[in-house]
Design an enzyme around this catalytic site. Structure first.
Site, PDB file in Angstrom:
ATOM      1  N   HIS A  28       0.852  -1.192   0.000  1.00  0.00           N
ATOM      2  CA  HIS A  28       0.000   0.000   0.000  1.00  0.00           C
ATOM      3  C   HIS A  28       0.882   1.235   0.000  1.00  0.00           C
ATOM      4  CE1 HIS A  28      -2.760   3.096   1.513  1.00  0.00           C
ATOM      5  NE2 HIS A  28      -3.729   2.322   1.092  1.00  0.00           N
TER       6      HIS A  28
ATOM      7  N   GLU B  63     -10.816  -6.194   7.396  1.00  0.00           N
ATOM      8  CA  GLU B  63     -10.809  -4.727   7.407  1.00  0.00           C
ATOM      9  C   GLU B  63      -9.896  -4.213   6.305  1.00  0.00           C
ATOM     10  OE1 GLU B  63      -9.314  -1.026  10.234  1.00  0.00           O
ATOM     11  OE2 GLU B  63      -9.491  -3.048  11.089  1.00  0.00           O
ATOM     12  N   LEU B  64     -10.389  -3.342   5.454  1.00  0.00           N
ATOM     13  CA  LEU B  64      -9.626  -2.826   4.329  1.00  0.00           C
ATOM     14  C   LEU B  64      -8.361  -2.112   4.809  1.00  0.00           C
ATOM     15  CD1 LEU B  64      -9.400  -2.236   1.289  1.00  0.00           C
ATOM     16  CD2 LEU B  64     -10.722  -0.139   1.694  1.00  0.00           C
ATOM     17  N   ASP B  65      -7.209  -2.586   4.316  1.00  0.00           N
ATOM     18  CA  ASP B  65      -5.902  -2.001   4.649  1.00  0.00           C
ATOM     19  C   ASP B  65      -5.671  -1.913   6.155  1.00  0.00           C
ATOM     20  OD1 ASP B  65      -5.296  -1.666   1.958  1.00  0.00           O
ATOM     21  OD2 ASP B  65      -6.186   0.322   1.874  1.00  0.00           O
ATOM     22  N   GLY B  66      -6.272  -2.826   6.898  1.00  0.00           N
ATOM     23  CA  GLY B  66      -6.153  -2.786   8.358  1.00  0.00           C
ATOM     24  C   GLY B  66      -5.378  -3.946   8.938  1.00  0.00           C
TER      25      GLY B  66
END
Length: 335
Positions: free
Chosen positions: A242, A276-279
């Site tokens: 990311h 969880e998105l990008d978590g």
């Protein structure tokens, strides 16, 4: 940290010697053990790696050393950490590198020894790898339209710097045959699968059929969200890259978000994928300064460089058993 005597460092010793010379204390430590020169085997020495996680108690380091040394093996390096996030139940983590003679310590015996160690300490994790005698971990790379992270991973893999077996590349975009990526894949006989996933139809069953046998997955700018059902069915680790220092600038157009926010420090984050998105738990983060002189184009170029380096580092660390996940969203990374 307790210092070790010269005799400890230069001999292959018995478990009794180990227990008398090494006393584990519940604090972070890093100890380098040089290879013992007194035991030169006519057989080839192999390199082993052991990762361990268990509830903390006195004597764990000594028992690990004893397990290895009593088979005539030599410890090269021990990296130990005790986490006290839960003061009532501190956790012990260790990564040990060693060299051994496979004629003295066959792999099935080694597995039994480390399994006994796991039972003795009620360990959550006791994993051993011998990279020279095992096939590389099998991976699939999922990618959308952007090539930089994919291309860099392929080139470093070709140079032997990414210790995996790339089984296939899966993409939701068509690539023309006469492109650098497609020529490279054809030359190395790596299949390229076009699966037209989008937000309306993710085609996850088709993707799962392609990747179900992989040891882990790598998302090199795969711009589709993997569903909780996909993560559950696949059931193994997925590494993502990311732009930026998570949790900042999630979702679409992260370069533009960061550029318009006027940031002075850009970065890249490699992390595990969770619902969880990008978590997911963070593996590595890399940074570089930018200024008002940067255009959106130079900003993006610097970001892409960080992303490539950060992703490859995460893949390599994963294969070398340097990463231990714990506590839901945290990682121990022995770098």
């Amino acid at each position: 940290m307790q210092k070790l005597g010269a005799s400890y460092l230069l001999r292959s010793f018995t478990a009794r010697n180990v227990l008398s010379h090494v006393h584990h204390r519940s604090n972070s430590m890093h100890t380098n053990f040089p290879a013992a020169p007194f035991f030169i085997s006519p057989h080839r020495q192999l390199h082993g790696i052991h990762a361990f996680e268990c509830p903390d108690q006195v004597g764990i380091t000594a028992k690990i050393a004893a397990c290895i040394s009593r088979r005539g093996a030599s410890i090269l390096d021990v990296d130990v950490h005790v986490n006290r996030d839960n003061v009532h139940e501190p956790a012990f983590f260790a990564r040990t590198q060693f060299v051994f003679d496979p004629s003295q310590w066959p792999r099935d015996v080694m597995d039994e020894d480390f399994m006994k160690l796991k039972k003795d300490f009620s360990a959550k994790r006791s994993i051993v790898r011998v990279p020279e005698s095992e096939p590389p971990l099998k991976i699939a790379i999922l990618v959308s339209r952007k090539d930089p992270c994919l291309v860099d991973s392929l080139h470093l893999w070709q140079e032997g710097k990414v210790p995996v077996h790339i089984m296939c590349v899966v993409s939701n975009h068509v690539r023309e045959e006469n492109t650098h990526v497609m020529r490279f894949l054809a030359r190395h006989k790596i299949p390229y699968h076009f699966v037209p996933a989008n937000k309306h139809n993710r085609h996850e069953k088709e993707i799962l059929n392609l990747v179900s046998q992989m040891d882990f997955l790598v998302l090199a700018h795969y711009m589709q969200i993997l569903s909780p059902e996909f993560l559950k069915v696949y059931g193994r680790d997925i590494i993502n890259i990311h732009h930026g220092l998570l949790p900042s600038f999630k979702g679409a157009n992260p370069y533009k978000q960061a550029y318009e926010a006027g940031v002075k420090l850009i970065g890249a984050t490699s992390h595990f994928v969770i619902e969880e998105l990008d978590g997911g738990p963070i593996i590595e983060q890399m940074v570089e300064r930018v200024s008002h002189r940067d255009t959106l184009e130079s900003f993006a170029m610097k970001s892409e460089y960080l992303e490539k380096a950060c992703l490859v580092k995460a893949i390599r660390y994963y294969c070398e058993l340097r990463i231990i996940r714990y506590g839901g969203k945290k990682t121990i990374v022995f770098d």
